[in-house]
Design an enzyme around this catalytic site. Structure first.
Site, PDB file in Angstrom:
ATOM      1  N   GLU A 173     -16.105  10.940  21.731  1.00  0.00           N
ATOM      2  CA  GLU A 173     -17.540  11.078  21.418  1.00  0.00           C
ATOM      3  C   GLU A 173     -17.869  10.734  19.964  1.00  0.00           C
ATOM      4  O   GLU A 173     -18.698  11.399  19.352  1.00  0.00           O
ATOM      5  CB  GLU A 173     -17.997  12.517  21.713  1.00  0.00           C
ATOM      6  CG  GLU A 173     -17.907  12.873  23.165  1.00  0.00           C
ATOM      7  CD  GLU A 173     -18.392  14.302  23.437  1.00  0.00           C
ATOM      8  OE1 GLU A 173     -19.285  14.443  24.287  1.00  0.00           O
ATOM      9  OE2 GLU A 173     -17.883  15.249  22.821  1.00  0.00           O
TER      10      GLU A 173
HETATM   11  C1  ACM Z   1     -14.658  16.128  25.328  1.00  0.00           C
HETATM   12  O1  ACM Z   1     -15.075  16.947  26.162  1.00  0.00           O
HETATM   13  N1  ACM Z   1     -15.489  15.554  24.494  1.00  0.00           N
HETATM   14  C2  ACM Z   1     -13.259  15.779  25.232  1.00  0.00           C
END
Ligand code: ACM
Length: 358
Positions: A173
């Site tokens: 992310e």
């Molecule tokens: C995640 O849940 N961003 C690994």
């Protein structure tokens, strides 16, 4: 327990990860989580030690990390961090329970706590404020900031030093990192592990940067999986943490007090339905090292909250990683006796439907 799965042998990687960054849990609480993990037959405990909201591991040479960024968490403090002596206690407790302790420092995104602590990680030298919310994807290391390379190399050298096994670098992310810079940062981070003899684990977004014998952790099969399949073909091992089955921070049902719902609600029968070898079309089942449940802690405050989210779902994960997808009827028939044991040990648990708990 009867099983009806082609996966009749135990996976090598039978994991649980615990987010101690959004919410800090003291050593004794983490050891109680180890007790739960051991009780269902797991062999890995992964600790998510840094995120936007907090930094939880004292790193030699960088005291400002814990001085400035360990007192926070989602919704405020009190926070906390682990010293090297704490880590040694955790590692010893893990070993006694047959668990390998896996440290994660999550970079280059999820890094507001680092940026808040260290001026030289910011291009303009200005530290951003503490972050105590629940958004993701807004923070990033910068490859050209003056302290980035020295920081990264020191942090991961230390992780390799204290870890008995692989070291998790994060990589997920990183929405605030431009793509080319992301690649340069992940390569730097991975090199900082490899160059001191460590083995890298990364979340699936970093799959293209991994080498044979390393590990990629899949968390959202809706994201691109071809890089994971390609990595597996190069000899990268795959750890499966599909959010819609084994993200145990998901609410059991809409009305649950604890948990999130971004991928839906997850009752016990959903977790128990995971068939690892069928999750990703085109992925060679032989490349699957195992499964890791996760527990993110944005909504959790106490060990009882943690235990309530884990049980009974983690028991299903334990069955899947040791024996394959459980036969529901025999799994459910066995659970009341296990719940009596949870009660005896003082572990909060949830009365999932479909089981005659008594
Ligand atoms: C995640 O849940 N961003 C690994």
């Amino acid at each position: 327990m009867a099983v009806h799965s082609p996966e009749s042998t135990a996976y090598a990687w039978r994991g649980l990860s615990l987010d101690v960054a959004r919410r800090f849990f003291p050593v004794d609480d983490v050891i109680r989580v180890m007790d739960i993990a051991e009780s269902v037959g797991l062999n890995r405990l992964h600790l998510h030690l840094s995120d936007d909201q907090g930094w939880r591991l004292d790193i030699p040479g960088w005291p400002q990390l814990v001085e400035r960024s360990s007192g926070s968490g989602v919704g405020g403090g009190p926070g906390g961090f682990y010293t090297e002596a704490d880590w040694d206690r955790l590692a010893l407790a893990a070993e006694r329970r047959g668990l390998l302790l896996v440290p994660e420092i999550d970079l280059p995104g999820h890094s507001n706590a680092a940026l808040h602590a260290v001026e030289g990680l910011n291009l303009d030298g200005v530290r951003p404020p503490v972050y105590e919310g629940v958004e993701v994807g807004f923070s990033s290391l910068r490859i050209d900031a003056p302290d980035t390379e020295r920081f990264v190399r020191d942090v991961y050298r230390y992780l390799v030093d204290i870890a008995e096994g692989p070291v998790h670098i994060g990589g997920d992310e990183s929405h605030a990192t431009e793509a080319v810079e992301y690649g340069r940062l992940v390569d730097l981070i991975a090199d900082s592990v490899r160059s001191v003899g460590g083995t890298v684990i990364a979340w699936q977004e970093a799959a293209a940067h991994l080498e044979p014998g390393e590990y990629v952790q899949v968390w959202d099969p809706r994201l691109a999986v071809q890089p994971v399949i390609d990595a597996a073909e190069r000899g990268v091992q795959v750890i499966l943490s599909p959010a819609s089955y084994v993200y145990l921070d998901m609410k059991y049902r809409e009305s649950s007090e604890l948990g999130l719902t971004w991928i839906g609600t997850t009752e016990l029968d959903r977790t128990a339905a995971l068939e690892p070898s069928r999750l990703i079309d085109g992925l060679d089942p032989a490349s699957i090292a195992g499964v890791e449940a996760t527990l993110w802690t944005e909504t959790l405050r106490t060990f009882d909250d943690v235990s309530y989210m884990l049980l009974p779902r983690l028991a299903a994960v334990g069955e899947i990683v040791r024996h394959g997808r459980p036969d529901w009827d025999s799994f459910a028939a066995d659970l009341p006796a296990r719940a009596a044991e949870w009660e005896r040990r003082g572990w909060a648990w949830h009365r999932s439907p479909g089981v005659t708990w008594g």
